[in-house]
Design a protein around this motif. Structure first.
Motif, short mmCIF file in Angstrom:
data_model
loop_
_atom_site.label_atom_id
_atom_site.label_comp_id
_atom_site.label_asym_id
_atom_site.label_seq_id
_atom_site.Cartn_x
_atom_site.Cartn_y
_atom_site.Cartn_z
N ALA A 164 0.83 -1.20 0.00
CA ALA A 164 0.00 0.00 0.00
C ALA A 164 0.87 1.25 0.00
CB ALA A 164 -0.92 0.00 1.21
N LEU A 165 1.98 1.21 0.74
CA LEU A 165 2.89 2.35 0.78
C LEU A 165 3.49 2.62 -0.60
CD1 LEU A 165 4.69 4.45 2.22
CD2 LEU A 165 6.29 2.58 2.70
N GLN A 166 3.94 1.57 -1.29
CA GLN A 166 4.54 1.75 -2.61
C GLN A 166 3.58 2.45 -3.57
OE1 GLN A 166 5.85 -2.50 -3.01
NE2 GLN A 166 7.74 -1.58 -3.81
N ALA A 167 2.35 2.01 -3.58
CA ALA A 167 1.38 2.60 -4.49
C ALA A 167 1.11 4.05 -4.14
CB ALA A 167 0.08 1.79 -4.46
N SER A 168 0.91 4.33 -2.87
CA SER A 168 0.62 5.70 -2.44
C SER A 168 1.82 6.62 -2.64
CB SER A 168 0.21 5.72 -0.97
OG SER A 168 -0.97 4.98 -0.76
N ALA A 169 3.02 6.11 -2.34
CA ALA A 169 4.22 6.94 -2.41
C ALA A 169 4.54 7.34 -3.83
CB ALA A 169 5.40 6.21 -1.78
N SER A 170 4.41 6.44 -4.78
CA SER A 170 4.71 6.77 -6.18
C SER A 170 3.82 7.91 -6.67
CB SER A 170 4.53 5.53 -7.07
OG SER A 170 5.48 4.54 -6.75
N ASP A 171 2.54 7.80 -6.38
CA ASP A 171 1.61 8.87 -6.78
C ASP A 171 1.93 10.17 -6.06
OD1 ASP A 171 0.31 7.07 -8.40
OD2 ASP A 171 -1.32 6.66 -6.99
N ALA A 172 2.24 10.07 -4.76
CA ALA A 172 2.51 11.28 -3.98
C ALA A 172 3.79 11.97 -4.43
CB ALA A 172 2.62 10.91 -2.49
N ILE A 173 4.82 11.21 -4.77
CA ILE A 173 6.07 11.79 -5.24
C ILE A 173 5.86 12.54 -6.56
CG2 ILE A 173 8.34 11.22 -6.19
CD1 ILE A 173 8.44 8.95 -4.06
N HIS A 174 5.17 11.92 -7.48
CA HIS A 174 4.93 12.57 -8.77
C HIS A 174 4.10 13.84 -8.58
CE1 HIS A 174 3.82 13.15 -12.99
NE2 HIS A 174 4.80 12.33 -13.29
N ALA A 175 3.07 13.77 -7.75
CA ALA A 175 2.24 14.94 -7.51
C ALA A 175 3.03 16.06 -6.83
CB ALA A 175 1.03 14.55 -6.64
N ALA A 176 3.93 15.70 -5.92
CA ALA A 176 4.73 16.71 -5.21
C ALA A 176 5.67 17.43 -6.17
CB ALA A 176 5.52 16.05 -4.09
N VAL A 177 6.33 16.67 -7.04
CA VAL A 177 7.25 17.29 -8.00
C VAL A 177 6.49 18.20 -8.97
CG1 VAL A 177 8.88 16.84 -9.87
CG2 VAL A 177 8.94 15.43 -7.80
N ALA A 178 5.32 17.73 -9.44
CA ALA A 178 4.52 18.54 -10.35
C ALA A 178 4.06 19.83 -9.69
CB ALA A 178 3.31 17.73 -10.83
N GLU A 179 3.64 19.74 -8.43
CA GLU A 179 3.19 20.94 -7.71
C GLU A 179 4.35 21.90 -7.48
OE1 GLU A 179 1.06 23.78 -5.55
OE2 GLU A 179 0.41 22.21 -6.96
N ALA A 180 5.53 21.36 -7.16
CA ALA A 180 6.70 22.21 -6.93
C ALA A 180 7.07 22.95 -8.21
CB ALA A 180 7.88 21.36 -6.45
N TYR A 181 7.02 22.25 -9.34
CA TYR A 181 7.34 22.90 -10.61
C TYR A 181 6.34 24.02 -10.91
CZ TYR A 181 9.40 23.18 -15.27
OH TYR A 181 10.05 23.62 -16.39
N GLU A 182 5.09 23.76 -10.62
CA GLU A 182 4.06 24.78 -10.85
C GLU A 182 4.28 26.00 -9.95
OE1 GLU A 182 0.79 26.80 -12.31
OE2 GLU A 182 1.87 25.07 -13.11
N ARG A 183 4.67 25.75 -8.70
CA ARG A 183 4.94 26.87 -7.79
C ARG A 183 6.11 27.72 -8.30
NH1 ARG A 183 4.51 24.31 -1.64
NH2 ARG A 183 2.37 23.53 -1.81
#
Length: 371
Positions: A64-83
């Motif tokens: 469950a951690l692997q699935a959640s973490a992969s999505d969360a990492i991608h979303a975090a990088v995308a949000e950081a780039y947008e900021r």
């Protein structure tokens, strides 16, 4: 507005929270499994027989951690780039130099985001296997120590089990061993790796937008409690890219056509970053520098020293360590003793922040609960 790795550190903390929550869940599963029937004469046999059930439960948590973490990492990088992009547009708009429209034009981002996110996922991938191995190894170790203790007459079974669990809680789940042989606490390692990626995403997006607007120079801020790696670059003007080394350059005035201005640049931003600027815990910002318009800020006194900040981080780790001990307590006495140590270290943090003026970061003292 200026940009720095710090502007996206909340995103890294959110990813690290997932790992800490998973580690906390694993600790509770071990503790509960070991505490059940600990006074029974058949405890050792029952615990060894239950190893398969524990492994299945741990595997489910990690999956469950692997699935959640992969999505969360991608979303975090995308949000950081947008900021970072938004920061550049806002900054040029505030300067009123007619370049905000150029900066606001859409730039391709998917390739950059995918590249940075993939690097973090690859870096943190081995931690998942370590979590499984360490959890099962700790369980076996506790059973073995508890079984041997009464025979040797050194400790009761409960005392031996608690001693082994305390040792595990002290170090936590370690997610990475560096070249010096040091074991990183899982949360610290994941947060460092993710903060590095999201910080890089924000800075790259910012400088990409400035480049689209024709801005070639940036200036580094002065940050409080700077480290020795960053100090040489404070309040220095850098080129966004290009040649390294300090030099004087002739550039056109930011708003007056045909007027040339001499600017002393200390090097390039890639050069400074290679030397340590913008490291994962960096508090420096970079902002657009327009020849003839932008000013180099005056030096400001720091609230404390870099060593003060490292002492604060040490105390925060101690608070988390003793909270993990409390979570691993087999009885109320063990939990009360651990919580007393938590309060003692929190008192030292209050004393440090009061004497230095450093801000207290209470969120860094917390253990994230399971989700």
């Amino acid at each position: 507005m200026p940009v720095s790795p710090a502007m996206a550190e909340d995103l890294a903390a959110a990813v690290a929270d997932l790992y800490e929550a998973a580690a906390g869940t694993l600790t509770k599963k071990i503790t509960r499994a070991l505490a059940e029937g600990i006074d029974s004469p058949l405890w050792v046999e029952l615990k060894l027989a239950a190893l398969g059930d524990l492994q299945a439960a741990v595997t489910a948590v990690i999956a469950a951690l692997q699935a959640s973490a992969s999505d969360a990492i991608h979303a975090a990088v995308a949000e950081a780039y947008e900021r970072g992009q938004q920061a550049a547009v806002a900054e040029l708009g505030a300067l009123g130099v007619g370049q905000a429209a150029a900066a606001a034009e859409a730039l391709p981002t998917a390739a950059v985001v995918d590249r940075l996110a993939a690097a973090v996922i690859a870096d943190t991938g081995p931690a998942h296997l370590r979590m499984l191995r360490q959890t099962l190894d700790v369980y076996r170790s506790v059973v073995a120590r508890a079984a041997a203790a009464p025979v040797l007459g050194a400790q009761t079974r409960r005392q031996a089990a608690q001693s082994a669990l305390d040792a595990f809680a002290d170090r936590g789940v370690t997610g990475f061993i560096d070249r010096a042989g040091r074991s990183w606490e899982l949360r610290s390692y994941v947060e460092m790796a993710t903060r590095s990626a999201v910080g890089r995403a924000a800075v790259e997006a910012h400088t990409d937008r400035l480049g689209a607007a024709g801005v070639d120079l940036v200036i580094v801020s002065q940050a409080p409690e700077e480290c020795r790696l960053c100090r040489p670059w404070e309040r220095k003007i850098l080129t966004r890219e290009g040649a390294s080394g300090a030099r004087d350059v002739e550039l056109e005035h930011g708003i007056e056509d045909g007027r040339m201005v001499t600017v002393h640049v200390a090097g390039s931003l890639p050069e400074a970053r290679s030397a340590g600027l913008m490291h994962p815990n960096c508090r420096h910002t970079v902002s657009a520098y327009l020849p003839g318009i932008s000013k180099v800020p005056k030096a400001q006194a720091s609230r404390g020293t870099y060593e003060d900040t490292q002492q604060q981080r040490y105390l925060e780790r101690q608070v988390r360590k003793w909270k993990r001990r409390a979570a691993a307590g087999l009885d109320d006495d063990a939990r009360r003793a651990a919580n007393a140590r938590v309060r003692a270290y929190q008192a030292r943090i209050r004393e440090l922040t009061s004497s230095t003026g450093l801000p207290r970061k209470s969120h860094r003292e917390q253990l994230t609960t399971a989700r």
